[in-house]
Design a protein around this motif. Structure first.
Motif, PDB file in Angstrom:
ATOM      1  N   GLY A  66     -12.804  -8.092  -0.496  1.00 40.17           N
ATOM      2  CA  GLY A  66     -11.632  -8.759   0.061  1.00 40.17           C
ATOM      3  C   GLY A  66     -10.494  -7.857   0.468  1.00 40.17           C
ATOM      4  N   LEU A  67     -10.774  -6.602   0.848  1.00 43.19           N
ATOM      5  CA  LEU A  67      -9.695  -5.703   1.245  1.00 43.19           C
ATOM      6  C   LEU A  67      -9.099  -6.061   2.606  1.00 43.19           C
ATOM      7  CD1 LEU A  67     -11.147  -2.201   0.263  1.00 43.19           C
ATOM      8  CD2 LEU A  67      -9.446  -3.531  -0.986  1.00 43.19           C
ATOM      9  N   MET A  68      -9.953  -6.439   3.560  1.00 44.52           N
ATOM     10  CA  MET A  68      -9.514  -6.610   4.947  1.00 44.52           C
ATOM     11  C   MET A  68      -8.860  -7.965   5.182  1.00 44.52           C
ATOM     12  SD  MET A  68      -9.138  -5.616   8.053  1.00 44.52           S
ATOM     13  CE  MET A  68     -10.107  -4.114   8.207  1.00 44.52           C
ATOM     14  N   THR A  69      -7.712  -7.936   5.844  1.00 46.38           N
ATOM     15  CA  THR A  69      -7.023  -9.148   6.264  1.00 46.38           C
ATOM     16  C   THR A  69      -6.678  -9.024   7.740  1.00 46.38           C
ATOM     17  OG1 THR A  69      -6.048  -9.504   4.083  1.00 46.38           O
ATOM     18  CG2 THR A  69      -4.983 -10.582   5.930  1.00 46.38           C
ATOM     19  N   SER A  70      -7.071 -10.006   8.545  1.00 43.39           N
ATOM     20  CA  SER A  70      -6.613 -10.043   9.933  1.00 43.39           C
ATOM     21  C   SER A  70      -5.159 -10.492   9.965  1.00 43.39           C
ATOM     22  CB  SER A  70      -7.469 -11.015  10.751  1.00 43.39           C
ATOM     23  OG  SER A  70      -8.799 -10.570  10.834  1.00 43.39           O
ATOM     24  N   GLY A  71      -4.453 -10.093  11.010  1.00 41.36           N
ATOM     25  CA  GLY A  71      -3.053 -10.483  11.093  1.00 41.36           C
ATOM     26  C   GLY A  71      -2.442 -10.147  12.428  1.00 41.36           C
ATOM     27  N   ASP A  97      -3.734  15.589   8.660  1.00 39.45           N
ATOM     28  CA  ASP A  97      -2.803  16.251   7.750  1.00 39.45           C
ATOM     29  C   ASP A  97      -1.991  15.246   6.942  1.00 39.45           C
ATOM     30  OD1 ASP A  97      -3.595  18.647   8.887  1.00 39.45           O
ATOM     31  OD2 ASP A  97      -1.941  18.683  10.319  1.00 39.45           O
ATOM     32  N   ASN A  98      -2.182  13.945   7.179  1.00 41.88           N
ATOM     33  CA  ASN A  98      -1.320  12.917   6.601  1.00 41.88           C
ATOM     34  C   ASN A  98      -2.150  11.808   5.962  1.00 41.88           C
ATOM     35  OD1 ASN A  98       1.665  13.482   7.659  1.00 41.88           O
ATOM     36  ND2 ASN A  98       0.214  14.068   9.243  1.00 41.88           N
ATOM     37  N   ILE A  99      -3.152  12.199   5.202  1.00 40.47           N
ATOM     38  CA  ILE A  99      -4.080  11.230   4.623  1.00 40.47           C
ATOM     39  C   ILE A  99      -3.343  10.195   3.781  1.00 40.47           C
ATOM     40  CG2 ILE A  99      -6.070  10.940   3.100  1.00 40.47           C
ATOM     41  CD1 ILE A  99      -6.714  12.310   5.751  1.00 40.47           C
ATOM     42  N   MET A 100      -2.297  10.610   3.053  1.00 37.48           N
ATOM     43  CA  MET A 100      -1.648   9.701   2.114  1.00 37.48           C
ATOM     44  C   MET A 100      -0.545   8.863   2.744  1.00 37.48           C
ATOM     45  SD  MET A 100      -3.553   9.938  -0.296  1.00 37.48           S
ATOM     46  CE  MET A 100      -2.693   8.568  -1.040  1.00 37.48           C
ATOM     47  N   VAL A 101      -0.581   8.694   4.050  1.00 35.02           N
ATOM     48  CA  VAL A 101       0.413   7.842   4.697  1.00 35.02           C
ATOM     49  C   VAL A 101       0.323   6.400   4.205  1.00 35.02           C
ATOM     50  CG1 VAL A 101      -0.960   7.169   6.713  1.00 35.02           C
ATOM     51  CG2 VAL A 101       1.509   7.402   6.936  1.00 35.02           C
ATOM     52  N   CYS A 102      -0.825   6.014   3.654  1.00 34.88           N
ATOM     53  CA  CYS A 102      -1.022   4.637   3.200  1.00 34.88           C
ATOM     54  C   CYS A 102      -0.666   4.439   1.730  1.00 34.88           C
ATOM     55  CB  CYS A 102      -2.467   4.205   3.429  1.00 34.88           C
ATOM     56  SG  CYS A 102      -3.671   5.156   2.455  1.00 34.88           S
ATOM     57  N   ASP A 103      -0.078   5.426   1.091  1.00 26.21           N
ATOM     58  CA  ASP A 103       0.075   5.407  -0.362  1.00 26.21           C
ATOM     59  C   ASP A 103       0.864   4.211  -0.882  1.00 26.21           C
ATOM     60  OD1 ASP A 103      -0.621   6.815  -2.742  1.00 26.21           O
ATOM     61  OD2 ASP A 103       1.477   7.361  -2.988  1.00 26.21           O
ATOM     62  N   LEU A 104       1.822   3.710  -0.109  1.00 23.30           N
ATOM     63  CA  LEU A 104       2.637   2.572  -0.540  1.00 23.30           C
ATOM     64  C   LEU A 104       2.074   1.231  -0.085  1.00 23.30           C
ATOM     65  CD1 LEU A 104       6.103   4.198   0.168  1.00 23.30           C
ATOM     66  CD2 LEU A 104       5.264   3.528  -2.090  1.00 23.30           C
ATOM     67  N   CYS A 105       0.980   1.259   0.664  1.00 22.79           N
ATOM     68  CA  CYS A 105       0.439   0.025   1.259  1.00 22.79           C
ATOM     69  C   CYS A 105      -0.853  -0.456   0.624  1.00 22.79           C
ATOM     70  CB  CYS A 105       0.194   0.233   2.762  1.00 22.79           C
ATOM     71  SG  CYS A 105       1.687   0.345   3.772  1.00 22.79           S
ATOM     72  N   TRP A 106      -1.797   0.454   0.386  1.00 23.40           N
ATOM     73  CA  TRP A 106      -3.162  -0.007   0.131  1.00 23.40           C
ATOM     74  C   TRP A 106      -3.344  -0.689  -1.216  1.00 23.40           C
ATOM     75  CZ3 TRP A 106      -6.782   4.900  -0.158  1.00 23.40           C
ATOM     76  CH2 TRP A 106      -6.237   5.841  -1.020  1.00 23.40           C
ATOM     77  N   GLY A 107      -2.423  -0.479  -2.148  1.00 28.82           N
ATOM     78  CA  GLY A 107      -2.529  -1.178  -3.416  1.00 28.82           C
ATOM     79  C   GLY A 107      -2.458  -2.684  -3.277  1.00 28.82           C
ATOM     80  N   PHE A 108      -1.770  -3.165  -2.233  1.00 27.13           N
ATOM     81  CA  PHE A 108      -1.620  -4.612  -2.051  1.00 27.13           C
ATOM     82  C   PHE A 108      -2.788  -5.221  -1.282  1.00 27.13           C
ATOM     83  CE2 PHE A 108       2.629  -2.671  -2.338  1.00 27.13           C
ATOM     84  CZ  PHE A 108       2.900  -3.095  -3.634  1.00 27.13           C
ATOM     85  N   ASN A 109      -3.646  -4.349  -0.719  1.00 25.36           N
ATOM     86  CA  ASN A 109      -4.954  -4.822  -0.260  1.00 25.36           C
ATOM     87  C   ASN A 109      -5.881  -5.017  -1.447  1.00 25.36           C
ATOM     88  OD1 ASN A 109      -3.886  -2.913   2.122  1.00 25.36           O
ATOM     89  ND2 ASN A 109      -5.140  -4.563   2.994  1.00 25.36           N
ATOM     90  N   VAL A 110      -5.773  -4.123  -2.428  1.00 26.54           N
ATOM     91  CA  VAL A 110      -6.590  -4.240  -3.632  1.00 26.54           C
ATOM     92  C   VAL A 110      -6.236  -5.511  -4.396  1.00 26.54           C
ATOM     93  CG1 VAL A 110      -7.109  -3.172  -5.861  1.00 26.54           C
ATOM     94  CG2 VAL A 110      -6.973  -1.745  -3.809  1.00 26.54           C
ATOM     95  N   THR A 111      -4.935  -5.808  -4.520  1.00 29.59           N
ATOM     96  CA  THR A 111      -4.512  -6.988  -5.288  1.00 29.59           C
ATOM     97  C   THR A 111      -4.452  -8.260  -4.448  1.00 29.59           C
ATOM     98  OG1 THR A 111      -2.148  -6.615  -4.878  1.00 29.59           O
ATOM     99  CG2 THR A 111      -3.127  -5.534  -6.813  1.00 29.59           C
ATOM    100  N   GLY A 112      -4.365  -8.135  -3.126  1.00 25.77           N
ATOM    101  CA  GLY A 112      -4.346  -9.305  -2.246  1.00 25.77           C
ATOM    102  C   GLY A 112      -3.000  -9.949  -2.051  1.00 25.77           C
ATOM    103  N   HIS A 113      -1.905  -9.281  -2.431  1.00 24.13           N
ATOM    104  CA  HIS A 113      -0.577  -9.870  -2.284  1.00 24.13           C
ATOM    105  C   HIS A 113      -0.101  -9.843  -0.828  1.00 24.13           C
ATOM    106  CE1 HIS A 113      -0.566  -9.330  -6.628  1.00 24.13           C
ATOM    107  NE2 HIS A 113       0.499 -10.121  -6.683  1.00 24.13           N
ATOM    108  N   PRO A 114       0.748 -10.804  -0.440  1.00 29.92           N
ATOM    109  CA  PRO A 114       1.326 -10.765   0.902  1.00 29.92           C
ATOM    110  C   PRO A 114       2.315  -9.614   1.017  1.00 29.92           C
ATOM    111  CG  PRO A 114       2.387 -12.489  -0.384  1.00 29.92           C
ATOM    112  CD  PRO A 114       1.255 -11.949  -1.226  1.00 29.92           C
ATOM    113  N   ALA A 115       2.308  -8.930   2.167  1.00 27.90           N
ATOM    114  CA  ALA A 115       3.201  -7.799   2.398  1.00 27.90           C
ATOM    115  C   ALA A 115       3.538  -7.729   3.879  1.00 27.90           C
ATOM    116  CB  ALA A 115       2.553  -6.493   1.935  1.00 27.90           C
ATOM    117  N   VAL A 116       4.801  -7.510   4.171  1.00 24.96           N
ATOM    118  CA  VAL A 116       5.261  -7.436   5.562  1.00 24.96           C
ATOM    119  C   VAL A 116       6.117  -6.194   5.731  1.00 24.96           C
ATOM    120  CG1 VAL A 116       7.236  -8.943   5.044  1.00 24.96           C
ATOM    121  CG2 VAL A 116       6.473  -8.657   7.421  1.00 24.96           C
ATOM    122  N   SER A 117       5.966  -5.517   6.865  1.00 32.09           N
ATOM    123  CA  SER A 117       6.813  -4.379   7.204  1.00 32.09           C
ATOM    124  C   SER A 117       7.751  -4.765   8.332  1.00 32.09           C
ATOM    125  CB  SER A 117       5.968  -3.173   7.640  1.00 32.09           C
ATOM    126  OG  SER A 117       6.805  -2.080   8.010  1.00 32.09           O
TER     127      SER A 117
END
Length: 357
Positions: free
Chosen positions: A145-150, A292-312
């Motif tokens: 359940g990681l992927m969410t369309s949006g 060179d920027n692999i960790m650009v997702c460091d603040l985002c991907w945890g909420f794919n793991v948990t499934g919480h809503p998140a908006v930027s």
């Protein structure tokens, strides 16, 4: 110049525009479909049914790339309208670049590690990942359940409206959440927690200051959040979603991390309404420096793991480049995430690329 188009269907768009029912909620609204979106995806078919006009597909990263924070049209990299030497992020790269440039007001995307929110942040627009199951999946419920369309859009209201229209169970995914009515956004007052780090990395100090400053007037607290780094758990769950063999002990550890973080967030949301973070650790990197920027997702991907809503949403500029704030809310409280985001958002428009009215 921006290279945000993967394929263009001008004749098909003109023909669809000539047939559109003017009484439909999105009658005549042009949009782009993220390249390689599966045929029949509800996020697309429901926008079309609402009267929106697909003008083509938008660029995304090459499949074989380790880091997906760029776009590629087969000949050149997709560029950021704010600075042509910078990346628009990814993997929904062309979607964010096209919206920021004022070409379309909305575009579809997908988000398994921040791929709606990261490009929205880099390009100064809105990217919304709803609660897991908010938008039905073309392949039905996945194992992890990681992927969410949006939707990526210039306006928070447009993104909320489009998300509502594509929400609800579908014959392809009857397990999706019930249809989500367009929420009435509230001015609060809201209690929020703020952090510039989730795991091993912290946001750049200038990014941190700007996002924290956007919360002036809020009741803000530093969270007491027992958060476990999700790097290994995310990789395990992605492998599971891809149908790869996953060792049982490794999978149990990934589930432990997910459950731990979900419980930690539940405890936090007993004290506050939402969690705010920078969306990305830095402003947009060079268009060809994604590895060179692999960790650009460091603040985002945890909420794919948990499934919480998140908006930027954009909250200002650092060195002339957009900075996004990410708002996370409890499961099912997508309305809270959007309401808090609306309270801190600063609409931005890159020079020479006015946003659509």
């Amino acid at each position: 110049m921006l290279h945000f188009i993967d394929t263009l269907d001008a004749s098909g768009a003109r023909a669809a525009a000539g047939r559109v029912d003017p009484g439909l909620p999105l009658a005549g609204v042009p949009f782009l479909i993220k390249a390689r979106t599966p045929a029949g995806s509800p996020v697309v078919t429901r926008l079309l049914a609402a009267g929106a006009i697909a003008i083509g597909t938008s660029t995304r990263a090459r499949l074989d790339a380790d880091s997906q924070t760029f776009g590629w049209n087969g000949r050149d990299f997709t560029r950021n309208p704010w600075d042509l030497s910078r990346s628009p992020g990814g993997s929904s790269a062309g979607a964010a670049a096209a919206v920021a440039a004022g070409v379309v007001p909305i575009a579809t995307g997908g988000d398994s590690a921040g791929s709606l929110r990261i490009p929205a942040s880099f390009c100064g627009v809105v990217g919304f990942k709803g609660t897991a199951g908010r938008v039905p999946r073309p392949g039905g419920r996945s194992l992890a359940g990681l992927m969410t369309s949006g939707i990526i859009g210039a306006s928070l209201e447009d993104v909320a409206t489009a998300t509502s229209l594509v929400s609800g169970p579908d014959r392809l995914d009857p397990s999706a959440l019930p249809r989500w009515p367009v929420p009435e956004l509230s001015a609060g007052p809201w209690r929020v927690a703020y952090t510039a780090t989730l795991g091993r990395h912290s946001a750049d100090p200038a990014v941190d200051r700007l996002v924290r400053g956007s919360l002036a007037g809020f009741v803000v607290q530093d969270p007491s959040l027992s958060w476990l780094a999700v790097d290994d758990a995310w990789l395990t769950l992605r492998a599971l979603d891809a149908g790869k063999d996953v060792d049982g002990a490794v999978l149990r550890e990934a589930v432990r991390v997910r459950n731990h973080n979900s419980t930690a967030l539940a405890d936090l949301f007993d004290q506050v309404d939402a969690l705010v973070t920078p969306t990305t650790l830095t402003v947009a990197h060079g268009y060809n420096r994604h590895e060179d920027n692999i960790m650009v997702c460091d603040l985002c991907w945890g909420f794919n793991v948990t499934g919480h809503p998140a908006v930027s949403v954009p909250v200002g500029l650092v060195d002339g480049l957009p900075v996004g704030a990410q708002v996370v809310a409890p499961h099912g409280r997508d309305d809270v995430a959007l309401s808090v985001a609306a309270s801190i958002m600063t609409p931005l428009s890159p020079p020479g690329f006015p946003l659509p009215g």
